[in-house]
Design a protein around this motif. Structure first.
Motif, mmCIF file in Angstrom:
data_model
loop_
_atom_site.group_PDB
_atom_site.id
_atom_site.type_symbol
_atom_site.label_atom_id
_atom_site.label_comp_id
_atom_site.label_asym_id
_atom_site.label_seq_id
_atom_site.Cartn_x
_atom_site.Cartn_y
_atom_site.Cartn_z
ATOM 1 N N ALA A 1 0.395 -1.183 0.164
ATOM 2 C CA ALA A 1 -0.077 -0.063 -0.461
ATOM 3 C C ALA A 1 0.819 1.044 0.091
ATOM 4 C CB ALA A 1 -0.757 -0.478 1.309
ATOM 5 N N ALA B 1 -2.287 5.942 2.429
ATOM 6 C CA ALA B 1 -1.553 4.985 2.959
ATOM 7 C C ALA B 1 -0.087 5.351 4.342
ATOM 8 C CB ALA B 1 -0.639 5.177 1.993
ATOM 9 N N LYS C 1 2.872 1.088 -3.926
ATOM 10 C CA LYS C 1 1.736 2.014 -4.804
ATOM 11 C C LYS C 1 1.485 3.746 -4.253
ATOM 12 C CE LYS C 1 -2.813 0.607 -6.110
ATOM 13 N NZ LYS C 1 -4.614 -0.073 -6.113
#
Length: 122
Positions: free
Chosen positions: A35, A85, A38
């Motif tokens: 996460a 995030a 990304k």
């Protein structure tokens, strides 16, 4: 605002997990890492994150938006992804929103990617 650098170096006991060079990630650690990476895998978000991190204490969205050739709503979207995030946090003050990096997440990334002192170049 003062300028300061946040070094991405591991702090003893501060990382939540062992470096991936020492121990493989479990499923939870891999999901958390994915996460984070990304969120940083987009050039605009990576640049936003670097600007926020290098700003020192905090930075107003009004200082971020003019640095990009995209609309304000697009910047807001990218900042939302960084917040989700756990890489940045923010606070609304009147009309403006101020952003700052989350030091614990920086230490987590640094700890995860730490290279052992004994590692040899290949």
């Amino acid at each position: 605002m003062s300028k300061q650098e946040i070094a991405l170096t591991p702090v003893a006991g501060a990382a939540c997990c062992a470096p991936i060079s020492d121990t493989a990630l479990d499923a939870t650690g891999a999901a958390e890492g994915a996460a984070v990476f990304k969120a940083l895998a987009d050039p605009i978000r990576l640049r936003l994150f670097s600007i926020i991190t290098s700003a020192g204490d905090e930075i107003c969205v009004c200082d971020l938006t003019p640095q990009f050739d995209v609309s304000g709503p697009t910047i807001s979207h990218h900042l939302k992804v960084l917040r989700e995030a756990g890489l940045v946090d923010c606070e609304r003050r009147g009309t403006w929103v101020y952003y700052w990096p989350v030091p614990e997440k920086l230490r987590w990334i640094a700890g995860l990617l730490a290279v052992p002192e004994t590692a040899s170049a290949r």
